[in-house]
Design a protein around this motif. Structure first.
Motif, PDB file in Angstrom:
ATOM      1  N   GLN A  72      36.625  39.769  45.231  1.00 56.48           N
ATOM      2  CA  GLN A  72      37.326  40.912  45.213  1.00 56.48           C
ATOM      3  C   GLN A  72      38.736  40.617  45.436  1.00 56.48           C
ATOM      4  O   GLN A  72      39.655  41.173  44.816  1.00 56.48           O
ATOM      5  CB  GLN A  72      36.964  41.806  46.361  1.00 56.48           C
ATOM      6  CG  GLN A  72      37.413  43.169  46.280  1.00 56.48           C
ATOM      7  CD  GLN A  72      37.164  44.133  45.118  1.00 56.48           C
ATOM      8  OE1 GLN A  72      36.132  44.101  44.901  1.00 56.48           O
ATOM      9  NE2 GLN A  72      38.284  44.381  44.552  1.00 56.48           N
ATOM     10  N   GLN A  73      39.312  39.427  46.221  1.00 57.23           N
ATOM     11  CA  GLN A  73      40.757  39.143  46.532  1.00 57.23           C
ATOM     12  C   GLN A  73      41.240  38.636  44.987  1.00 57.23           C
ATOM     13  O   GLN A  73      42.361  38.908  44.587  1.00 57.23           O
ATOM     14  CB  GLN A  73      40.859  38.282  47.494  1.00 57.23           C
ATOM     15  CG  GLN A  73      40.713  38.663  48.881  1.00 57.23           C
ATOM     16  CD  GLN A  73      40.432  37.612  49.903  1.00 57.23           C
ATOM     17  OE1 GLN A  73      40.390  36.334  49.732  1.00 57.23           O
ATOM     18  NE2 GLN A  73      40.831  38.134  51.102  1.00 57.23           N
ATOM     19  N   LEU A  74      40.467  37.977  44.333  1.00 55.91           N
ATOM     20  CA  LEU A  74      40.867  37.314  43.106  1.00 55.91           C
ATOM     21  C   LEU A  74      41.058  38.289  42.263  1.00 55.91           C
ATOM     22  O   LEU A  74      42.120  38.349  41.523  1.00 55.91           O
ATOM     23  CB  LEU A  74      39.897  36.387  42.645  1.00 55.91           C
ATOM     24  CG  LEU A  74      39.949  35.040  43.143  1.00 55.91           C
ATOM     25  CD1 LEU A  74      38.793  34.223  42.700  1.00 55.91           C
ATOM     26  CD2 LEU A  74      41.140  34.152  42.981  1.00 55.91           C
ATOM     27  N   LEU A  75      40.335  39.438  41.821  1.00 59.04           N
ATOM     28  CA  LEU A  75      40.220  40.583  41.057  1.00 59.04           C
ATOM     29  C   LEU A  75      41.614  41.423  41.516  1.00 59.04           C
ATOM     30  O   LEU A  75      42.216  41.844  40.576  1.00 59.04           O
ATOM     31  CB  LEU A  75      39.083  41.304  41.122  1.00 59.04           C
ATOM     32  CG  LEU A  75      38.938  42.496  39.979  1.00 59.04           C
ATOM     33  CD1 LEU A  75      39.162  41.918  38.601  1.00 59.04           C
ATOM     34  CD2 LEU A  75      37.426  43.041  40.161  1.00 59.04           C
ATOM     35  N   ASN A  76      41.784  41.452  42.818  1.00 63.73           N
ATOM     36  CA  ASN A  76      42.839  42.635  42.982  1.00 63.73           C
ATOM     37  C   ASN A  76      44.118  41.699  42.895  1.00 63.73           C
ATOM     38  O   ASN A  76      45.310  42.543  42.407  1.00 63.73           O
ATOM     39  CB  ASN A  76      42.822  42.641  44.627  1.00 63.73           C
ATOM     40  CG  ASN A  76      41.774  43.742  44.900  1.00 63.73           C
ATOM     41  OD1 ASN A  76      41.259  44.409  44.149  1.00 63.73           O
ATOM     42  ND2 ASN A  76      41.254  43.701  46.293  1.00 63.73           N
ATOM     43  N   ALA A  77      43.996  40.297  43.073  1.00 64.61           N
ATOM     44  CA  ALA A  77      45.373  39.615  42.804  1.00 64.61           C
ATOM     45  C   ALA A  77      45.629  39.591  41.269  1.00 64.61           C
ATOM     46  O   ALA A  77      46.861  39.839  40.549  1.00 64.61           O
ATOM     47  CB  ALA A  77      45.144  38.156  43.107  1.00 64.61           C
ATOM     48  N   LEU A  78      44.812  39.539  40.163  1.00 61.17           N
ATOM     49  CA  LEU A  78      44.886  39.707  38.877  1.00 61.17           C
ATOM     50  C   LEU A  78      45.586  41.152  38.477  1.00 61.17           C
ATOM     51  O   LEU A  78      46.374  41.201  37.645  1.00 61.17           O
ATOM     52  CB  LEU A  78      43.351  39.437  38.156  1.00 61.17           C
ATOM     53  CG  LEU A  78      43.078  38.035  38.135  1.00 61.17           C
ATOM     54  CD1 LEU A  78      41.668  38.083  37.613  1.00 61.17           C
ATOM     55  CD2 LEU A  78      44.082  37.222  37.462  1.00 61.17           C
ATOM     56  N   GLN A  79      44.779  42.001  39.326  1.00 65.96           N
ATOM     57  CA  GLN A  79      44.965  43.596  38.788  1.00 65.96           C
ATOM     58  C   GLN A  79      46.495  43.953  39.396  1.00 65.96           C
ATOM     59  O   GLN A  79      47.071  44.776  39.057  1.00 65.96           O
ATOM     60  CB  GLN A  79      44.152  44.460  39.378  1.00 65.96           C
ATOM     61  CG  GLN A  79      42.905  44.260  38.626  1.00 65.96           C
ATOM     62  CD  GLN A  79      41.799  45.199  39.078  1.00 65.96           C
ATOM     63  OE1 GLN A  79      41.722  45.611  40.224  1.00 65.96           O
ATOM     64  NE2 GLN A  79      41.064  45.679  38.092  1.00 65.96           N
ATOM     65  N   SER A  80      47.359  42.949  40.309  1.00 68.90           N
ATOM     66  CA  SER A  80      48.557  43.279  40.891  1.00 68.90           C
ATOM     67  C   SER A  80      49.692  43.163  39.783  1.00 68.90           C
ATOM     68  O   SER A  80      50.606  43.827  40.107  1.00 68.90           O
ATOM     69  CB  SER A  80      48.854  42.469  41.981  1.00 68.90           C
ATOM     70  OG  SER A  80      49.058  41.149  41.484  1.00 68.90           O
ATOM     71  N   SER A  81      49.283  42.512  38.823  1.00 66.86           N
ATOM     72  CA  SER A  81      50.290  42.688  37.624  1.00 66.86           C
ATOM     73  C   SER A  81      50.229  43.480  36.609  1.00 66.86           C
ATOM     74  O   SER A  81      49.097  43.888  36.140  1.00 66.86           O
ATOM     75  CB  SER A  81      50.448  41.274  36.777  1.00 66.86           C
ATOM     76  OG  SER A  81      50.902  41.265  35.807  1.00 66.86           O
TER      77      SER A  81
END
Length: 141
Positions: free
Chosen positions: A34-43
């Motif tokens: 979930q953290q990785l997905l959130n990091a990707l979606q932050s851009s």
């Protein structure tokens, strides 16, 4: 003196792993995912790419050809070169792509047999002619 708790080592996010994370059918299972997905979606650009990829996967999985043209327009105007190129390729075969979303027919079995034949042919490169290839293919069945 207290030592800080060890942190878990995680492998770097590869392109294949990121693709799997974005296009999987279920929600992320772990907090790390979930953290990785959130990091990707932050851009903003990654968020748009993720949205386009997930919506196209949903169109194909759920066989929704009626939404394909809207997705195609969105991808063509996304300013993301990979999606623009992909959408242009799909646009050239618009009718075939829509038919693939409507029909349940698949040529997977045929493609699998062709792939197996090519593999056998590559393994035998330079060894003999078509007769040996034919025997080898029949024995492999």
């Amino acid at each position: 003196m207290n030592a800080p708790p060890p942190t878990a080592w995680h492998p770097p996010l590869s392109a294949n792993r990121a693709t799997w994370l974005v296009l999987r059918k279920t929600e992320p299972e772990t907090l790390r995912e979930q953290q990785l997905l959130n990091a990707l979606q932050s851009s903003p650009q990654f968020a748009l790419a993720i949205d386009l990829a997930q919506s196209f996967a949903r169109l194909v999985r759920e066989q929704q050809p009626e939404h394909f043209e809207a997705w195609l327009d969105q991808a063509l105007h996304s300013q993301i070169a990979a999606f623009v190129n992909f959408a242009n390729g799909l646009k050239e075969d618009f009718a075939a792509v829509q038919a693939a979303m409507k029909l349940s027919a698949s040529n997977g079995q045929v493609e699998g047999q062709i792939n197996r034949l090519k593999l056998l042919k590559r393994q035998m490169y330079g060894r003999a002619g078509i007769e040996l290839l034919r025997r080898r293919f029949l024995v492999a069945n």
